[in-house]
Scaffold this active site. Structure first.
Site, mmCIF file in Angstrom:
data_model
loop_
_atom_site.group_PDB
_atom_site.id
_atom_site.type_symbol
_atom_site.label_atom_id
_atom_site.label_comp_id
_atom_site.label_asym_id
_atom_site.label_seq_id
_atom_site.Cartn_x
_atom_site.Cartn_y
_atom_site.Cartn_z
ATOM 1 N N TYR A 36 0.809 -1.225 0.000
ATOM 2 C CA TYR A 36 0.000 0.000 0.000
ATOM 3 C C TYR A 36 0.844 1.278 0.000
ATOM 4 O O TYR A 36 0.300 2.372 -0.121
ATOM 5 C CB TYR A 36 -0.915 0.030 1.233
ATOM 6 C CG TYR A 36 -1.832 -1.145 1.346
ATOM 7 C CD1 TYR A 36 -2.935 -1.274 0.510
ATOM 8 C CD2 TYR A 36 -1.596 -2.143 2.288
ATOM 9 C CE1 TYR A 36 -3.782 -2.365 0.616
ATOM 10 C CE2 TYR A 36 -2.437 -3.238 2.401
ATOM 11 C CZ TYR A 36 -3.526 -3.347 1.553
ATOM 12 O OH TYR A 36 -4.356 -4.433 1.658
ATOM 13 N N HIS A 48 -4.285 6.544 -1.508
ATOM 14 C CA HIS A 48 -4.997 6.487 -0.224
ATOM 15 C C HIS A 48 -4.024 6.597 0.954
ATOM 16 O O HIS A 48 -4.443 6.840 2.074
ATOM 17 C CB HIS A 48 -5.757 5.166 -0.153
ATOM 18 C CG HIS A 48 -7.086 5.227 0.538
ATOM 19 N ND1 HIS A 48 -7.861 6.375 0.644
ATOM 20 C CD2 HIS A 48 -7.814 4.257 1.154
ATOM 21 C CE1 HIS A 48 -8.974 6.107 1.292
ATOM 22 N NE2 HIS A 48 -8.976 4.826 1.616
ATOM 23 N N PHE A 56 -5.804 -0.530 9.497
ATOM 24 C CA PHE A 56 -6.404 -0.368 8.176
ATOM 25 C C PHE A 56 -7.385 0.799 8.246
ATOM 26 O O PHE A 56 -7.921 1.138 9.289
ATOM 27 C CB PHE A 56 -7.058 -1.650 7.632
ATOM 28 C CG PHE A 56 -6.040 -2.647 7.152
ATOM 29 C CD1 PHE A 56 -5.535 -2.566 5.861
ATOM 30 C CD2 PHE A 56 -5.560 -3.625 7.992
ATOM 31 C CE1 PHE A 56 -4.577 -3.470 5.418
ATOM 32 C CE2 PHE A 56 -4.606 -4.528 7.564
ATOM 33 C CZ PHE A 56 -4.116 -4.449 6.268
ATOM 34 N N ASN A 76 -10.428 1.571 7.448
ATOM 35 C CA ASN A 76 -11.806 1.515 7.928
ATOM 36 C C ASN A 76 -11.935 1.506 9.443
ATOM 37 O O ASN A 76 -13.018 1.732 9.967
ATOM 38 C CB ASN A 76 -12.513 0.277 7.366
ATOM 39 C CG ASN A 76 -12.627 0.321 5.864
ATOM 40 O OD1 ASN A 76 -12.220 1.284 5.215
ATOM 41 N ND2 ASN A 76 -13.164 -0.739 5.299
ATOM 42 N N ASP A 136 -6.173 11.780 2.099
ATOM 43 C CA ASP A 136 -6.369 11.981 0.671
ATOM 44 C C ASP A 136 -7.769 12.558 0.432
ATOM 45 O O ASP A 136 -8.707 12.235 1.150
ATOM 46 C CB ASP A 136 -6.199 10.661 -0.092
ATOM 47 C CG ASP A 136 -7.125 9.562 0.403
ATOM 48 O OD1 ASP A 136 -7.047 9.209 1.597
ATOM 49 O OD2 ASP A 136 -7.940 9.056 -0.394
ATOM 50 N N ASN A 188 -13.589 6.420 4.300
ATOM 51 C CA ASN A 188 -13.813 5.491 5.409
ATOM 52 C C ASN A 188 -12.951 5.773 6.633
ATOM 53 O O ASN A 188 -13.362 5.502 7.757
ATOM 54 C CB ASN A 188 -13.608 4.047 4.933
ATOM 55 C CG ASN A 188 -14.716 3.607 3.998
ATOM 56 O OD1 ASN A 188 -15.842 4.077 4.096
ATOM 57 N ND2 ASN A 188 -14.398 2.722 3.081
#
Length: 188
Positions: free
Chosen positions: A14, A19, A64, A66, A91, A112
Protein backbone atom coordinates in the site's frame (compact mmCIF):
# COMPACT_ATOMS: atom_id res chain seq x y z
CA UNK A 1 0.31 18.44 22.93
CA UNK A 2 -1.23 18.04 19.49
CA UNK A 3 -2.01 14.70 17.85
CA UNK A 4 -1.39 14.68 14.10
CA UNK A 5 -2.70 11.57 12.37
CA UNK A 6 -1.83 10.40 8.87
CA UNK A 7 -4.37 8.06 7.31
CA UNK A 8 -3.33 5.06 5.25
CA UNK A 9 -3.18 1.29 5.13
CA UNK A 10 -0.32 -0.70 6.69
CA UNK A 11 1.97 -2.89 4.62
CA UNK A 12 4.43 -2.53 1.76
CA UNK A 13 1.88 -3.19 -1.00
CA UNK A 14 0.00 0.00 0.00
CA UNK A 15 3.02 2.28 0.40
CA UNK A 16 2.61 4.31 -2.80
CA UNK A 17 -1.21 4.23 -2.99
CA UNK A 18 -2.97 7.58 -3.27
CA UNK A 19 -5.00 6.49 -0.22
CA UNK A 20 -1.73 6.45 1.78
CA UNK A 21 -0.73 10.07 1.24
CA UNK A 22 -1.59 10.75 4.90
CA UNK A 23 1.05 8.19 5.97
CA UNK A 24 3.50 9.83 3.55
CA UNK A 25 2.85 13.25 5.12
CA UNK A 26 3.61 11.85 8.61
CA UNK A 27 6.86 10.31 7.37
CA UNK A 28 7.99 13.59 5.83
CA UNK A 29 7.03 15.61 8.93
CA UNK A 30 8.97 13.20 11.17
CA UNK A 31 12.03 13.34 8.95
CA UNK A 32 12.07 17.10 8.34
CA UNK A 33 11.55 17.93 12.01
CA UNK A 34 13.85 15.24 13.48
CA UNK A 35 11.17 13.38 15.43
CA UNK A 36 12.13 10.54 17.75
CA UNK A 37 12.13 6.86 16.83
CA UNK A 38 9.00 5.01 15.75
CA UNK A 39 7.21 3.22 18.59
CA UNK A 40 4.34 0.74 18.35
CA UNK A 41 1.46 2.18 20.42
CA UNK A 42 -2.26 2.82 20.19
CA UNK A 43 -2.73 0.13 17.50
CA UNK A 44 -0.37 2.07 15.27
CA UNK A 45 3.04 3.68 14.96
CA UNK A 46 3.86 6.90 16.81
CA UNK A 47 6.72 9.36 16.81
CA UNK A 48 7.14 12.28 19.19
CA UNK A 49 8.78 15.57 18.42
CA UNK A 50 8.48 19.32 18.21
CA UNK A 51 7.46 21.64 15.44
CA UNK A 52 8.42 25.12 16.53
CA UNK A 53 7.46 25.37 20.20
CA UNK A 54 4.70 22.78 19.91
CA UNK A 55 4.90 19.19 21.10
CA UNK A 56 3.46 16.95 18.39
CA UNK A 57 2.66 13.26 18.43
CA UNK A 58 2.47 11.76 14.93
CA UNK A 59 0.28 8.66 14.60
CA UNK A 60 -0.12 6.27 11.70
CA UNK A 61 -2.93 3.83 12.60
CA UNK A 62 -2.10 0.19 11.78
CA UNK A 63 -5.77 -0.80 11.90
CA UNK A 64 -6.40 -0.37 8.18
CA UNK A 65 -8.30 2.68 6.99
CA UNK A 66 -11.81 1.52 7.93
CA UNK A 67 -10.87 1.18 11.62
CA UNK A 68 -8.62 4.25 12.02
CA UNK A 69 -10.91 5.67 14.70
CA UNK A 70 -10.02 2.88 17.13
CA UNK A 71 -6.33 3.84 17.05
CA UNK A 72 -6.97 7.60 17.12
CA UNK A 73 -9.51 7.27 19.94
CA UNK A 74 -7.07 5.25 22.04
CA UNK A 75 -4.35 7.92 21.69
CA UNK A 76 -6.79 10.76 22.40
CA UNK A 77 -8.05 9.08 25.57
CA UNK A 78 -4.54 8.18 26.79
CA UNK A 79 -3.37 11.82 26.55
CA UNK A 80 -6.77 13.22 27.63
CA UNK A 81 -6.90 15.41 24.53
CA UNK A 82 -9.90 17.35 23.27
CA UNK A 83 -10.88 17.33 19.58
CA UNK A 84 -9.24 20.72 19.02
CA UNK A 85 -5.84 19.01 19.52
CA UNK A 86 -6.47 16.57 16.63
CA UNK A 87 -5.33 17.10 13.04
CA UNK A 88 -5.89 14.41 10.40
CA UNK A 89 -3.96 14.28 7.11
CA UNK A 90 -5.89 12.42 4.40
CA UNK A 91 -6.37 11.98 0.67
CA UNK A 92 -9.13 14.08 -0.89
CA UNK A 93 -10.87 13.13 -4.15
CA UNK A 94 -12.67 16.47 -4.39
CA UNK A 95 -9.45 18.49 -4.58
CA UNK A 96 -7.20 18.83 -7.61
CA UNK A 97 -4.09 16.67 -7.41
CA UNK A 98 -1.45 18.02 -5.00
CA UNK A 99 -3.59 20.92 -3.72
CA UNK A 100 -3.66 21.28 0.06
CA UNK A 101 -6.62 22.66 1.99
CA UNK A 102 -7.35 22.74 5.70
CA UNK A 103 -10.81 22.72 7.22
CA UNK A 104 -12.34 22.30 10.64
CA UNK A 105 -15.01 19.63 10.96
CA UNK A 106 -17.37 18.67 8.20
CA UNK A 107 -18.58 15.52 6.54
CA UNK A 108 -16.65 12.45 5.50
CA UNK A 109 -17.29 12.62 1.72
CA UNK A 110 -17.28 8.83 1.65
CA UNK A 111 -13.79 8.57 3.17
CA UNK A 112 -13.81 5.49 5.41
CA UNK A 113 -10.93 6.67 7.59
CA UNK A 114 -12.69 9.94 8.37
CA UNK A 115 -15.95 8.08 8.89
CA UNK A 116 -14.29 5.82 11.47
CA UNK A 117 -12.74 8.74 13.38
CA UNK A 118 -16.07 10.59 13.25
CA UNK A 119 -17.84 7.52 14.67
CA UNK A 120 -15.36 7.17 17.55
CA UNK A 121 -14.76 10.84 18.41
CA UNK A 122 -17.14 13.16 16.56
CA UNK A 123 -16.63 15.29 13.47
CA UNK A 124 -15.20 18.53 14.84
CA UNK A 125 -11.50 17.94 14.20
CA UNK A 126 -9.06 19.70 11.86
CA UNK A 127 -8.46 18.04 8.50
CA UNK A 128 -5.54 18.59 6.15
CA UNK A 129 -6.99 17.58 2.80
CA UNK A 130 -4.30 16.40 0.37
CA UNK A 131 -5.73 16.50 -3.13
CA UNK A 132 -5.57 13.40 -5.30
CA UNK A 133 -8.17 14.47 -7.88
CA UNK A 134 -11.08 12.39 -9.13
CA UNK A 135 -10.79 9.70 -11.82
CA UNK A 136 -13.89 11.05 -13.55
CA UNK A 137 -16.44 8.33 -12.84
CA UNK A 138 -17.58 6.87 -9.53
CA UNK A 139 -17.06 3.30 -10.79
CA UNK A 140 -13.33 4.02 -11.09
CA UNK A 141 -12.85 5.61 -7.64
CA UNK A 142 -11.85 2.48 -5.71
CA UNK A 143 -9.17 1.33 -8.17
CA UNK A 144 -7.90 4.92 -8.50
CA UNK A 145 -7.64 5.58 -4.76
CA UNK A 146 -6.06 2.16 -4.15
CA UNK A 147 -3.70 2.63 -7.10
CA UNK A 148 -0.11 3.81 -6.93
CA UNK A 149 1.01 7.28 -7.84
CA UNK A 150 2.40 7.04 -11.37
CA UNK A 151 5.92 8.08 -12.33
CA UNK A 152 4.71 11.35 -13.92
CA UNK A 153 3.21 12.38 -10.54
CA UNK A 154 6.32 11.74 -8.42
CA UNK A 155 7.86 15.23 -8.66
CA UNK A 156 4.57 16.95 -7.77
CA UNK A 157 4.03 14.54 -4.88
CA UNK A 158 7.51 15.23 -3.48
CA UNK A 159 6.97 19.00 -3.86
CA UNK A 160 3.61 18.87 -2.07
CA UNK A 161 4.88 16.72 0.81
CA UNK A 162 8.01 18.86 1.16
CA UNK A 163 5.85 21.99 1.32
CA UNK A 164 3.61 20.44 3.99
CA UNK A 165 6.68 19.56 6.06
CA UNK A 166 8.40 22.88 5.45
CA UNK A 167 5.39 25.01 6.38
CA UNK A 168 4.14 22.81 9.25
CA UNK A 169 4.95 25.38 11.92
CA UNK A 170 2.10 27.58 10.61
CA UNK A 171 -0.27 24.65 11.09
CA UNK A 172 1.08 23.94 14.58
CA UNK A 173 0.52 27.61 15.45
CA UNK A 174 -3.11 27.40 14.27
CA UNK A 175 -2.56 29.72 11.29
CA UNK A 176 -4.24 27.57 8.64
CA UNK A 177 -4.58 30.39 6.05
CA UNK A 178 -0.84 31.11 6.18
CA UNK A 179 -0.05 27.36 6.02
CA UNK A 180 -2.15 26.98 2.85
CA UNK A 181 -0.80 30.18 1.31
CA UNK A 182 2.85 29.26 1.88
CA UNK A 183 2.31 25.79 0.42
CA UNK A 184 0.61 27.26 -2.67
CA UNK A 185 3.53 29.66 -3.17
CA UNK A 186 6.05 26.80 -2.93
CA UNK A 187 4.11 24.88 -5.58
CA UNK A 188 4.11 27.68 -8.19
Amino acid sequence: MQLWVGLGNPGPKYTMHRHNVGFMACDVLAEMHSFGPVQKKFQGWVQEGRIGSHRILLLKPATFMNESGRSVGEAMRFYKLELDALTVFHDELDLAPFKVKVKQGGGTAGHNGLRSIDKHLGADFRRVRLGIGHPGHKDRVSSYVLGNYVKAEQDDLVTMLGAVGGEAEWLANGDEPRFMSEIAMRQQ
